[in-house]
Write an enzyme that holds these catalytic residues in place. Structure first.
Site, mmCIF file in Angstrom:
data_model
loop_
_atom_site.group_PDB
_atom_site.id
_atom_site.type_symbol
_atom_site.label_atom_id
_atom_site.label_comp_id
_atom_site.label_asym_id
_atom_site.label_seq_id
_atom_site.Cartn_x
_atom_site.Cartn_y
_atom_site.Cartn_z
ATOM 1 N N LYS A 56 1.836 -3.597 7.442
ATOM 2 C CA LYS A 56 2.038 -3.803 5.923
ATOM 3 C C LYS A 56 3.547 -3.549 5.711
ATOM 4 O O LYS A 56 4.207 -3.946 4.740
ATOM 5 C CB LYS A 56 1.274 -2.783 5.028
ATOM 6 N N TYR B 272 -1.882 -0.606 11.052
ATOM 7 C CA TYR B 272 -2.343 -1.065 9.802
ATOM 8 C C TYR B 272 -0.973 -0.840 8.875
ATOM 9 O O TYR B 272 -0.332 -1.607 8.233
ATOM 10 C CB TYR B 272 -3.481 -0.635 9.152
ATOM 11 N N THR C 219 0.835 -1.350 -0.047
ATOM 12 C CA THR C 219 0.145 -0.049 0.013
ATOM 13 C C THR C 219 0.851 1.163 0.064
ATOM 14 O O THR C 219 2.010 1.413 0.644
ATOM 15 C CB THR C 219 -0.802 0.058 1.089
ATOM 16 N N ASP C 220 0.471 2.363 -0.503
ATOM 17 C CA ASP C 220 0.986 3.663 -0.598
ATOM 18 C C ASP C 220 1.104 4.053 0.853
ATOM 19 O O ASP C 220 2.059 4.938 1.245
ATOM 20 C CB ASP C 220 0.342 4.550 -1.419
ATOM 21 N N GLU C 221 0.522 3.528 1.816
ATOM 22 C CA GLU C 221 0.529 4.136 3.169
ATOM 23 C C GLU C 221 1.834 3.632 3.890
ATOM 24 O O GLU C 221 2.035 4.393 5.035
ATOM 25 C CB GLU C 221 -0.888 3.423 4.211
HETATM 26 P P1 TYD Z 1 -10.439 4.913 3.978
HETATM 27 O O1 TYD Z 1 -11.488 4.717 3.218
HETATM 28 O O2 TYD Z 1 -10.674 4.532 5.673
HETATM 29 O O3 TYD Z 1 -8.949 4.579 3.448
HETATM 30 P P2 TYD Z 1 -7.697 5.057 3.985
HETATM 31 O O4 TYD Z 1 -7.562 5.445 5.618
HETATM 32 O O5 TYD Z 1 -6.838 3.822 3.997
HETATM 33 O O6 TYD Z 1 -7.031 6.371 3.385
HETATM 34 O O7 TYD Z 1 -10.411 6.610 4.377
HETATM 35 C C1 TYD Z 1 -10.207 7.400 3.421
HETATM 36 C C2 TYD Z 1 -10.120 8.946 3.751
HETATM 37 O O8 TYD Z 1 -11.501 9.026 4.180
HETATM 38 C C3 TYD Z 1 -9.125 9.124 4.942
HETATM 39 O O9 TYD Z 1 -8.371 10.242 5.060
HETATM 40 C C4 TYD Z 1 -10.221 8.942 6.169
HETATM 41 C C5 TYD Z 1 -11.460 9.610 5.682
HETATM 42 N N1 TYD Z 1 -12.638 9.081 6.394
HETATM 43 C C6 TYD Z 1 -13.591 10.023 6.918
HETATM 44 O O10 TYD Z 1 -13.416 11.245 6.995
HETATM 45 N N2 TYD Z 1 -14.554 9.361 7.357
HETATM 46 C C7 TYD Z 1 -14.890 8.145 7.361
HETATM 47 O O11 TYD Z 1 -15.907 7.672 7.946
HETATM 48 C C8 TYD Z 1 -14.154 7.040 6.890
HETATM 49 C C9 TYD Z 1 -14.091 5.860 7.058
HETATM 50 C C10 TYD Z 1 -12.961 7.815 6.400
#
Ligand code: TYD
Length: 349
Positions: free
Chosen positions: A157, A153, A129-131
């Site tokens: 990874k 997480y 992942t890019d994370e």
């Molecule tokens: P997510 O889909 O959980 O992916 P990731 O954390 O792997 O990037 O979240 C995408 C973005 O959306 C992240 O910056 C967190 C934000 N987010 C919200 O603002 N509200 C939410 O309820 C969720 C699930 C994520």
């Protein structure tokens, strides 16, 4: 398995969002491949994502856990290649309880590499992942940048990623890694921001936007991501990493507004809620290395998002089964959001 099939590939996590798309795409585009889908069927695994393969003789499902070394050893035997997609993926869950992430993501990858060594698998690919790069305010990461993960997480990874790039090669396992950006499309588990916001909006429920909503994510369509994985698997060099991302980066608030616009719903549904702990501000990676292998994204974000939003609108039965019938989902949603939404309703942060 059909007599035509010449190679058997083990795909782990094939009942998940990305794994299921990868399996369908691979079988559709390569008549010489047979696929074993090895999946634990955790809370987000769902074989209905693969229902079109019911009569496919080149496909077989085996239930099992990548953290179970003996079971991994047995399933890997006789396979020509491995694409390791199985993972615990949700950052918010890892912040509540991280142990399962290290078991599945880190130990699971270690088990597969060791089994690959013993059975002489020709190639393994880890979907990372890019994370793992962490956040940056400007510019974008290349594959040569150091890893700087922050959540349980992304740390689980990153450890898997290092096993695949540093350890696998030293024990003679041919291993390639892809690092993908935020992925969207049909059949994504509705805890992730796009399906969560679309499904909440469809029922006129609040959209819990974390913090100021100005965090930036890069969005790639699941089919483009899977074609990137296949390109790296077929043409990538052992021990190398390939970033997989699209030209489409945007702030969460802008993503939210686009979703509401597509559905014709008001912006009053947006609720600013308490931010995620250690919320990474911006992810950005360059996919030039994968592009040099001939890969390109095909879905532009505005069309891809529209298509995806409408898919959730038209497949309500699929996500309602999870959001309304899964006790696990309801428990998670209450634990992760109840306090946040209550504070937001009271005007707090
Ligand atoms: P997510 O889909 O959980 O992916 P990731 O954390 O792997 O990037 O979240 C995408 C973005 O959306 C992240 O910056 C967190 C934000 N987010 C919200 O603002 N509200 C939410 O309820 C969720 C699930 C994520």
């Amino acid at each position: 398995m059909s007599p035509r099939a010449k190679r058997t590939i083990l795909v782990t996590g094939g009942a998940g969002f990305i794994g299921s798309c990868l399996i369908k795409l691979w079988l559709r585009t390569d008549p010489d491949v047979s696929i074993i889908n090895y999946d634990k069927l955790t809370y987000c695994g769902d074989l209905s994502r693969l229902k079109e393969l019911r009569a496919e003789r080149r496909y077989r499902f085996v239930r099992g856990d990548v953290a179970d070394a003996a079971a991994v050893e047995r399933i890997v035997r006789g396979c020509d290649g491995i694409v390791h997609v199985a993972a615990e993926t949700h950052v918010d869950r890892s912040l509540l309880e991280g142990r399962a992430f290290f078991e599945a993501n880190t130990i699971g990858t270690y088990n597969l590499i060791e089994a690959a060594r013993r059975s002489g698998v020709r190639r393994m690919l880890l979907v990372s992942t890019d994370e793992v790069y962490g956040s940056r305010d400007k510019g974008s990461f290349t594959e040569r940048d150091p890893l700087n993960p922050t959540s349980p997480y992304s740390i689980s990874k990153a450890a898997a990623d290092l096993l695949a790039t540093r350890y696998a090669g030293s024990i003679g396992v041919d291993c390639v890694v892809t690092r993908g950006s935020n992925t969207y499309g049909p059949y994504q588990y509705p805890e992730k921001v796009i399906p969560l916001f679309v499904s909440n909006a469809l029922h006129d429920r609040p959209l819990p936007l974390y913090g100021d909503g100005r965090q930036v994510r890069n969005w790639i369509h699941v089919e483009d991501h899977c074609r990137g994985i296949l390109t790296a698997y077929r043409k990538g060099k052992a021990g190398e990493v390939y970033n997989v991302s699209s030209p489409d980066s945007l702030r969460n608030i802008d993503l939210t507004r686009r979703i509401l616009r597509i559905l014709g719903k008001p912006e009053t549904l947006v609720r600013r809620v308490t931010d995620r702990i250690g919320h990474d501000r911006r992810y950005a990676i360059r996919p030039d290395k994968l592009r040099a292998l001939g890969w390109r994204t095909r879905r532009a974000f505005p069309e891809g998002l529209r298509e995806t939003v409408l898919w959730y609108r038209d497949h309500e039965a699929w996500w309602r089964r999870i959001k309304e019938k899964s006790e696990e989902f309801k428990r998670y949603y209450a634990r992760a959001y109840a306090g946040r939404l209550m504070k937001a309703a009271q005007g707090g942060r």
